[in-house]
Design an enzyme around this catalytic site. Sequence first.
Site, PDB file in Angstrom:
ATOM      1  CE  LYS A   9      -4.006  -2.263   2.208  1.00 28.30           C
ATOM      2  NZ  LYS A   9      -4.994  -2.208   3.336  1.00 28.30           N
ATOM      3  CE1 TYR A  49      -9.417  -3.101   0.277  1.00 28.42           C
ATOM      4  CE2 TYR A  49      -8.490  -1.153  -0.750  1.00 28.42           C
ATOM      5  CZ  TYR A  49      -8.324  -2.308  -0.006  1.00 28.42           C
ATOM      6  OH  TYR A  49      -7.075  -2.670   0.456  1.00 28.42           O
ATOM      7  CG  ASN A 112      -3.775  -2.217   6.861  1.00 27.93           C
ATOM      8  OD1 ASN A 112      -3.629  -1.870   5.690  1.00 27.93           O
ATOM      9  ND2 ASN A 112      -4.783  -2.973   7.251  1.00 27.93           N
ATOM     10  CG  HIS A 115      -5.309  -6.300  -0.333  1.00 24.54           C
ATOM     11  ND1 HIS A 115      -6.557  -6.312   0.219  1.00 24.54           N
ATOM     12  CD2 HIS A 115      -5.322  -7.207  -1.339  1.00 24.54           C
ATOM     13  CE1 HIS A 115      -7.310  -7.201  -0.453  1.00 24.54           C
ATOM     14  NE2 HIS A 115      -6.578  -7.750  -1.396  1.00 24.54           N
ATOM     15  CD  GLU A 126      -8.818  -9.150  -3.609  1.00 24.80           C
ATOM     16  OE1 GLU A 126      -9.677  -8.776  -2.794  1.00 24.80           O
ATOM     17  OE2 GLU A 126      -7.705  -9.608  -3.277  1.00 24.80           O
TER      18      GLU A 126
HETATM   19  P1  ATP Z   1      -7.066  -6.104   3.190  1.00 28.67           P
HETATM   20  O1  ATP Z   1      -8.405  -6.370   2.548  1.00 28.67           O
HETATM   21  O2  ATP Z   1      -6.505  -4.730   2.860  1.00 28.67           O
HETATM   22  O3  ATP Z   1      -6.089  -7.208   2.998  1.00 28.67           O
HETATM   23  P2  ATP Z   1      -8.130  -7.051   5.625  1.00 28.67           P
HETATM   24  O4  ATP Z   1      -8.759  -8.120   4.802  1.00 28.67           O
HETATM   25  O5  ATP Z   1      -7.257  -7.472   6.763  1.00 28.67           O
HETATM   26  O6  ATP Z   1      -7.271  -6.072   4.751  1.00 28.67           O
HETATM   27  P3  ATP Z   1     -10.650  -5.666   5.526  1.00 28.67           P
HETATM   28  O7  ATP Z   1     -11.681  -5.891   6.560  1.00 28.67           O
HETATM   29  O8  ATP Z   1     -10.808  -6.312   4.186  1.00 28.67           O
HETATM   30  O9  ATP Z   1      -9.226  -6.056   6.165  1.00 28.67           O
HETATM   31  O10 ATP Z   1     -10.487  -4.095   5.330  1.00 28.67           O
HETATM   32  C1  ATP Z   1      -9.848  -3.564   4.192  1.00 28.67           C
HETATM   33  C2  ATP Z   1      -8.950  -2.413   4.606  1.00 28.67           C
HETATM   34  O11 ATP Z   1      -9.752  -1.339   5.083  1.00 28.67           O
HETATM   35  C3  ATP Z   1      -7.998  -2.738   5.762  1.00 28.67           C
HETATM   36  O12 ATP Z   1      -6.812  -3.364   5.357  1.00 28.67           O
HETATM   37  C4  ATP Z   1      -7.737  -1.338   6.314  1.00 28.67           C
HETATM   38  O13 ATP Z   1      -6.802  -0.652   5.471  1.00 28.67           O
HETATM   39  C5  ATP Z   1      -9.095  -0.675   6.155  1.00 28.67           C
HETATM   40  N1  ATP Z   1      -9.922  -0.853   7.365  1.00 28.67           N
HETATM   41  C6  ATP Z   1     -10.657  -1.933   7.692  1.00 28.67           C
HETATM   42  N2  ATP Z   1     -11.293  -1.776   8.858  1.00 28.67           N
HETATM   43  C7  ATP Z   1     -10.967  -0.546   9.294  1.00 28.67           C
HETATM   44  C8  ATP Z   1     -11.290   0.228  10.444  1.00 28.67           C
HETATM   45  N3  ATP Z   1     -12.116  -0.243  11.400  1.00 28.67           N
HETATM   46  N4  ATP Z   1     -10.751   1.454  10.548  1.00 28.67           N
HETATM   47  C9  ATP Z   1      -9.927   1.948   9.605  1.00 28.67           C
HETATM   48  N5  ATP Z   1      -9.571   1.272   8.481  1.00 28.67           N
HETATM   49  C10 ATP Z   1     -10.077   0.044   8.334  1.00 28.67           C
HETATM   50 MG    MG Z   2      -9.877  -7.751   3.085  1.00 26.62          MG
END
Ligand code: ATP
Ligand code: MG
Length: 137
Positions: A9, A49, A112, A115, A126
């Site tokens: 990211k 997303y 974070n 992804h 994806e």
């Molecule tokens: P990713 O899909 O990016 O691999 P993930 O599967 O661990 O991450 P998801 O629940 O799919 O998490 O959320 C997608 C992204 O949205 C997260 O990686 C983070 O960047 C952001 N995100 C998710 N939940 C929150 C939250 N509660 N507050 C802020 N940002 C969030």
């Molecule tokens: Mg995810």
Amino acid sequence: VQQTLSIIKPNAVAKNAIGAICERFEKAGLRIVAARMSHLTREQATAFYAVHQGKPFFDELVGFMTSGPVLAMALEGEDAIALNREIMGATNPAQAAPGTIRADFADSFTENAVHGSDAPDTAATEIAFFFPEGVCP
Ligand code: ATP
Ligand code: MG
């Protein structure tokens, strides 16, 4: 073998951590079979997303993901989806286990660092999103 989509990211690209993060993938036995730098448009980030549209963090997420270039990769290996998520660590970096990518490179819940696809069907969708021409055989 299985394939998964990884994205380094914008915050991790900005701190010059591409090499360090790719080294984690390779040391874990994941092979990079496709790679592409891109600076996502709002339309592309919103489409990628789409499953999170309407959630409170969505606008911040799209703003972040379009704030700079990302490196999208297809990673291949035994149990690649679960293995990648294991070495990424928890979504919330405050809960990410020591030694995981997010523990070491995340700046916040949203920023974070990486992804990773969460299931075989989303991995296929994806990977096709970033590599419509396919990956290396
Ligand atoms: P990713 O899909 O990016 O691999 P993930 O599967 O661990 O991450 P998801 O629940 O799919 O998490 O959320 C997608 C992204 O949205 C997260 O990686 C983070 O960047 C952001 N995100 C998710 N939940 C929150 C939250 N509660 N507050 C802020 N940002 C969030
Ligand atoms: Mg995810």
